[in-house]
Design an enzyme around this catalytic site. Structure first.
Site, PDB file in Angstrom:
ATOM      1  N   TYR A 143     -21.391  -3.386  24.714  1.00 11.74           N
ATOM      2  CA  TYR A 143     -20.021  -3.747  25.039  1.00 11.74           C
ATOM      3  C   TYR A 143     -19.094  -2.912  24.150  1.00 11.74           C
ATOM      4  O   TYR A 143     -18.925  -3.205  22.970  1.00 11.74           O
ATOM      5  CB  TYR A 143     -19.840  -5.246  24.814  1.00 11.74           C
ATOM      6  CG  TYR A 143     -18.482  -5.830  25.143  1.00 11.74           C
ATOM      7  CD1 TYR A 143     -17.463  -5.070  25.709  1.00 11.74           C
ATOM      8  CD2 TYR A 143     -18.228  -7.169  24.884  1.00 11.74           C
ATOM      9  CE1 TYR A 143     -16.233  -5.624  26.000  1.00 11.74           C
ATOM     10  CE2 TYR A 143     -17.003  -7.744  25.180  1.00 11.74           C
ATOM     11  CZ  TYR A 143     -16.007  -6.958  25.728  1.00 11.74           C
ATOM     12  OH  TYR A 143     -14.786  -7.524  26.013  1.00 11.74           O
ATOM     13  N   LYS A 173     -20.687  -1.799  29.119  1.00  9.29           N
ATOM     14  CA  LYS A 173     -19.391  -2.358  29.503  1.00  9.29           C
ATOM     15  C   LYS A 173     -18.341  -1.587  28.712  1.00  9.29           C
ATOM     16  O   LYS A 173     -18.247  -1.728  27.494  1.00  9.29           O
ATOM     17  CB  LYS A 173     -19.295  -3.854  29.207  1.00  9.29           C
ATOM     18  CG  LYS A 173     -17.937  -4.406  29.651  1.00  9.29           C
ATOM     19  CD  LYS A 173     -17.671  -5.824  29.189  1.00  9.29           C
ATOM     20  CE  LYS A 173     -16.236  -6.199  29.583  1.00  9.29           C
ATOM     21  NZ  LYS A 173     -15.790  -7.462  28.983  1.00  9.29           N
TER      22      LYS A 173
END
Length: 230
Positions: A143, A173
């Protein structure tokens, strides 16, 4: 090597954690939340306990309970439930990763630790590797959100050779406005079938043109007040 049931792609809802007026988690809403996403929005993938869900403001116990409720209520309704397990403490992050595996989550994601920050790619990868190893059967996603973590290591640099260190790595992400970095992530890893999930709603159209395979965001949160009022 870990692999998802199918590639994580398309729309992924970054879920809000519903709270009562007294600051307690309102678990009774989550079942209705699942139905809202599936039936009214057509969204069957969720990203739980991330930034939108204020996961890092919850206790470890609360994060586990929220994850359990999403997995339980999402069974046979949602396609993939990815749990964010990032934490400042490596041991806590590993505990959350193990818990996600035990309850039957479909993947885990981790942000960079942001108090004592990793100062180069190798330090960051070593942290991520230790977390991923706690749940080796689960697909692992990094992330990338430097505006909040303050960790400025480029995602493109991080991805170079990452599966050699983290065999369960499945994608990214990307929650940053640096489209050059995102484009290089995509261009230099096309053969690896990674999931490239974009996380800045306002730039999503540009990211799709550049090769994003999906989006994680709050674009489906227009009428959630009805869940709390019913």
């Amino acid at each position: 090597m870990a692999s998802p049931k199918k590639k994580l792609q398309g729309l992924v809802a970054a879920t809000i954690t519903p709270m009562t007026e007294h600051g307690e988690i309102n678990f009774s809403v989550i079942g209705r939340y699942v139905d809202y996403l599936v039936e009214e929005q057509g969204v069957k993938n969720v990203f739980v306990n991330g930034t939108t869900g204020e996961g890092l403001s919850l206790s470890i116990s609360e994060r586990c309970q929220v994850a359990e409720e999403w997995v339980t209520k999402g069974k046979n309704k949602l396609d993939q439930i990815v749990i964010h397990v990032g934490a400042l403490s490596l041991k806590e992050s590993q505990e959350l990763a193990q818990h996600a595996a035990e309850i039957g989550a479909d993947g885990i994601a981790v942000i960079a630790p942001f108090f004592l920050k990793p100062w180069n790619k190798d330090v960051l990868i070593n942290f991520l590797k230790e977390v991923a190893a706690a749940a080796p059967a689960l697909p692992f996603y990094y992330y990338h959100i430097p505006a909040l973590t303050g960790v400025k290591i480029r995602a493109e640099e991080l991805l170079d050779g990452i599966q050699d260190k983290i065999p369960s790595f499945q994608g990214l992400k990307f929650s940053d406005t640096d489209l050059l970095d995102f484009g290089q992530c995509v261009d230099q890893n096309r053969q690896r079938q990674f999931a490239f999930l974009f996380g800045v709603d306002e730039q999503l159209l540009s990211a799709l043109v550049m090769g994003a395979t999906g989006a994680v965001g709050s674009f489906v949160f227009r009428d959630l007040s009805t869940l709390w009022s019913n």
